[in-house]
Design a protein around this motif. Structure first.
Motif, PDB file in Angstrom:
ATOM      1  N   ASN A 158      -9.204  -5.557  -0.328  1.00 32.69           N
ATOM      2  CA  ASN A 158     -10.097  -4.626   0.378  1.00 32.69           C
ATOM      3  C   ASN A 158     -11.548  -5.044   0.229  1.00 32.69           C
ATOM      4  O   ASN A 158     -12.344  -4.959   1.171  1.00 32.69           O
ATOM      5  CB  ASN A 158      -9.904  -3.206  -0.144  1.00 32.69           C
ATOM      6  CG  ASN A 158      -8.570  -2.607   0.277  1.00 32.69           C
ATOM      7  OD1 ASN A 158      -8.002  -3.004   1.295  1.00 32.69           O
ATOM      8  ND2 ASN A 158      -8.060  -1.668  -0.505  1.00 32.69           N
ATOM      9  N   SER A 159     -11.904  -5.491  -0.976  1.00 32.49           N
ATOM     10  CA  SER A 159     -13.272  -5.931  -1.222  1.00 32.49           C
ATOM     11  C   SER A 159     -13.597  -7.184  -0.429  1.00 32.49           C
ATOM     12  O   SER A 159     -14.691  -7.337   0.120  1.00 32.49           O
ATOM     13  CB  SER A 159     -13.468  -6.197  -2.713  1.00 32.49           C
ATOM     14  OG  SER A 159     -14.760  -6.704  -2.978  1.00 32.49           O
ATOM     15  N   GLU A 166      -0.923  -4.432 -11.334  1.00 33.49           N
ATOM     16  CA  GLU A 166      -1.383  -5.678 -10.732  1.00 33.49           C
ATOM     17  C   GLU A 166      -1.435  -5.586  -9.208  1.00 33.49           C
ATOM     18  O   GLU A 166      -2.300  -6.181  -8.567  1.00 33.49           O
ATOM     19  CB  GLU A 166      -0.483  -6.835 -11.159  1.00 33.49           C
ATOM     20  CG  GLU A 166      -0.601  -7.167 -12.651  1.00 33.49           C
ATOM     21  CD  GLU A 166       0.096  -8.463 -13.004  1.00 33.49           C
ATOM     22  OE1 GLU A 166       0.354  -9.267 -12.080  1.00 33.49           O
ATOM     23  OE2 GLU A 166       0.374  -8.667 -14.189  1.00 33.49           O
ATOM     24  N   ARG A 179       0.838  -1.205   0.000  1.00 39.24           N
ATOM     25  CA  ARG A 179       0.000   0.000   0.000  1.00 39.24           C
ATOM     26  C   ARG A 179       0.875   1.258   0.000  1.00 39.24           C
ATOM     27  O   ARG A 179       0.588   2.223  -0.704  1.00 39.24           O
ATOM     28  CB  ARG A 179      -0.933  -0.011   1.215  1.00 39.24           C
ATOM     29  CG  ARG A 179      -1.990  -1.114   1.174  1.00 39.24           C
ATOM     30  CD  ARG A 179      -3.004  -0.950   2.293  1.00 39.24           C
ATOM     31  NE  ARG A 179      -4.009  -1.992   2.272  1.00 39.24           N
ATOM     32  CZ  ARG A 179      -3.992  -3.072   3.046  1.00 39.24           C
ATOM     33  NH1 ARG A 179      -3.002  -3.236   3.917  1.00 39.24           N
ATOM     34  NH2 ARG A 179      -4.939  -3.990   2.958  1.00 39.24           N
ATOM     35  N   SER A 211     -14.078  -6.239   3.327  1.00 44.37           N
ATOM     36  CA  SER A 211     -15.043  -5.190   3.643  1.00 44.37           C
ATOM     37  C   SER A 211     -16.317  -5.817   4.188  1.00 44.37           C
ATOM     38  O   SER A 211     -16.673  -6.942   3.813  1.00 44.37           O
ATOM     39  CB  SER A 211     -15.375  -4.367   2.393  1.00 44.37           C
ATOM     40  OG  SER A 211     -14.250  -3.650   1.954  1.00 44.37           O
ATOM     41  N   LEU A 260      -4.710  -5.265  -4.342  1.00 47.88           N
ATOM     42  CA  LEU A 260      -5.117  -4.573  -3.121  1.00 47.88           C
ATOM     43  C   LEU A 260      -6.604  -4.267  -3.138  1.00 47.88           C
ATOM     44  O   LEU A 260      -7.284  -4.342  -2.103  1.00 47.88           O
ATOM     45  CB  LEU A 260      -4.308  -3.279  -2.955  1.00 47.88           C
ATOM     46  CG  LEU A 260      -2.819  -3.468  -2.601  1.00 47.88           C
ATOM     47  CD1 LEU A 260      -2.104  -2.125  -2.596  1.00 47.88           C
ATOM     48  CD2 LEU A 260      -2.666  -4.158  -1.248  1.00 47.88           C
ATOM     49  N   THR A 261      -7.131  -3.925  -4.309  1.00 43.77           N
ATOM     50  CA  THR A 261      -8.567  -3.672  -4.433  1.00 43.77           C
ATOM     51  C   THR A 261      -9.360  -4.933  -4.115  1.00 43.77           C
ATOM     52  O   THR A 261     -10.389  -4.884  -3.418  1.00 43.77           O
ATOM     53  CB  THR A 261      -8.907  -3.188  -5.859  1.00 43.77           C
ATOM     54  OG1 THR A 261      -8.219  -1.961  -6.107  1.00 43.77           O
ATOM     55  CG2 THR A 261     -10.403  -2.970  -6.015  1.00 43.77           C
ATOM     56  N   MET A 262      -8.879  -6.078  -4.607  1.00 45.01           N
ATOM     57  CA  MET A 262      -9.554  -7.344  -4.345  1.00 45.01           C
ATOM     58  C   MET A 262      -9.503  -7.704  -2.861  1.00 45.01           C
ATOM     59  O   MET A 262     -10.484  -8.183  -2.289  1.00 45.01           O
ATOM     60  CB  MET A 262      -8.923  -8.455  -5.182  1.00 45.01           C
ATOM     61  CG  MET A 262      -9.157  -8.314  -6.677  1.00 45.01           C
ATOM     62  SD  MET A 262      -8.273  -9.563  -7.648  1.00 45.01           S
ATOM     63  CE  MET A 262      -9.096 -11.054  -7.068  1.00 45.01           C
ATOM     64  N   GLU A 317      -2.119  -2.795  -7.545  1.00 45.05           N
ATOM     65  CA  GLU A 317      -3.332  -2.015  -7.266  1.00 45.05           C
ATOM     66  C   GLU A 317      -4.572  -2.894  -7.364  1.00 45.05           C
ATOM     67  O   GLU A 317      -5.480  -2.819  -6.535  1.00 45.05           O
ATOM     68  CB  GLU A 317      -3.436  -0.843  -8.241  1.00 45.05           C
ATOM     69  CG  GLU A 317      -2.444   0.280  -7.975  1.00 45.05           C
ATOM     70  CD  GLU A 317      -2.671   1.465  -8.877  1.00 45.05           C
ATOM     71  OE1 GLU A 317      -3.081   2.535  -8.365  1.00 45.05           O
ATOM     72  OE2 GLU A 317      -2.458   1.326 -10.093  1.00 45.05           O
ATOM     73  N   GLN A 318      -4.613  -3.736  -8.400  1.00 43.24           N
ATOM     74  CA  GLN A 318      -5.752  -4.619  -8.583  1.00 43.24           C
ATOM     75  C   GLN A 318      -5.861  -5.619  -7.429  1.00 43.24           C
ATOM     76  O   GLN A 318      -6.953  -5.885  -6.915  1.00 43.24           O
ATOM     77  CB  GLN A 318      -5.634  -5.366  -9.911  1.00 43.24           C
ATOM     78  CG  GLN A 318      -6.819  -6.283 -10.205  1.00 43.24           C
ATOM     79  CD  GLN A 318      -6.660  -7.004 -11.539  1.00 43.24           C
ATOM     80  OE1 GLN A 318      -5.617  -6.937 -12.175  1.00 43.24           O
ATOM     81  NE2 GLN A 318      -7.707  -7.710 -11.947  1.00 43.24           N
TER      82      GLN A 318
END
Length: 293
Positions: free
Chosen positions: A79-80, A70, A10, A83, A75-77, A72-73
């Motif tokens: 976080n999702s 990749e 991050r 959540s 980390l997004t996954m 960023e992608q």
């Protein structure tokens, strides 16, 4: 390669976008030195240079530019995945089984059903009376949520969350006039037995006896309607929750030193205490009970 701390990744993304250790630190709420140490550790783990210093600030290396999308992608996954689950009561279509103290259903059952139907319009709602096996069924997941008075003797596997506070009063027939507390105590009493709260011990009577008061219990019932019919004859008194307003009865508030607070609670499995469904049910029930108090 050793496992990589997600916090390092991050920080890496933020440094890539800010081109500055200082600006990255401000965004993360840590010092520039701390950011530098994190990036040094990440470089060691990845075994590649990550940034080059230029007159325009830090710039990601060719390697960093290639891995950035990749990361960023990913980390997004992540976080999702972690959540909180989004929950909409209006679209919930499962079965909701609720168990209530019998007198709560008698006084507020219709209002509760309307509120729950409005909150969960697509759900199948079952309203049951609290029985001797209700606590076990809540633990097993057969009953979604129960509503009763706080009981310190309940299983530690159940979580009790406050809905509202009430107090006990003495109820008599209005035909007896406005009796004082002292005179009402000389009447024979009706004891209302409630599964899940006082079938083993009657806390208020225990408190009265500790204060030298021992009312005569002449009859025990487990139904408020029966108690109300007996009270209507004008020869008995009964200890009731103050919120069970009945126009045919006169209620007497005990002296301050003999008042007893009731705490109506929702009961769920401890593992469901933060479940969106159970929180929504608690709020819907609380909105009704507070209004009817």
């Amino acid at each position: 390669m050793e496992s990589i701390d997600l916090n390092l990744l991050r920080t890496f993304v933020i440094v890539c976008k800010s081109n500055s250790l200082k600006r990255a630190g401000l965004k993360l709420g840590i010092s520039e030195s701390a950011v530098s140490k994190q990036m040094a550790k990440l470089r060691e783990q990845l075994d590649h240079p990550l940034f080059e210093r230029t007159t325009d600030g830090l710039r990601p290396t060719h390697y960093s530019k290639n891995i950035l999308p990749e990361i960023e992608q990913a980390l997004t996954m992540v976080n999702s995945a972690v959540s909180p689950m989004k929950f909409d009561p209006a679209t919930y279509s499962g079965t909701i089984t609720l168990a209530f103290f019998a007198d709560t259903l008698e006084f507020s059952g219709v209002a509760l059903f309307r509120q729950l139907s409005d909150t969960f319009p697509q759900a199948q709602i079952e309203l049951k009376t609290w029985t001797s096996d209700t606590e076990h069924k809540i633990e097993e997941g057969d009953i979604t949520l129960g509503v009763h008075f706080l009981n310190e003797d309940r299983s530690s596997n159940l979580f009790q969350k406050r809905i509202m506070a009430d107090q006990l009063v003495i109820a008599i027939s209005k035909s007896l006039g406005n009796l004082t507390w002292e005179k009402a105590l000389h009447l024979p009493f009706i004891k209302i037995r409630s599964q899940g709260w006082n079938e083993e011990r009657y806390r208020y009577l225990e408190m009265l006896k500790q204060n030298g008061i021992d009312p005569q219990i002449s009859v025990t019932v487990d139904n408020f309607s029966v108690a109300r019919q007996i009270l209507a004859q004008g020869e008995h008194a009964c200890v009731l929750s103050a919120s069970w307003n009945d126009p045919s009865l006169h209620t007497i508030i005990p002296p301050e030193e003999l008042q007893f607070e009731l705490r109506l609670v929702s009961c769920t499995r401890i593992v469901d205490r933060h479940s969106p469904l159970h929180l929504a049910l608690h709020d819907a029930i609380q909105s009704v009970m507070v209004k009817t108090k």
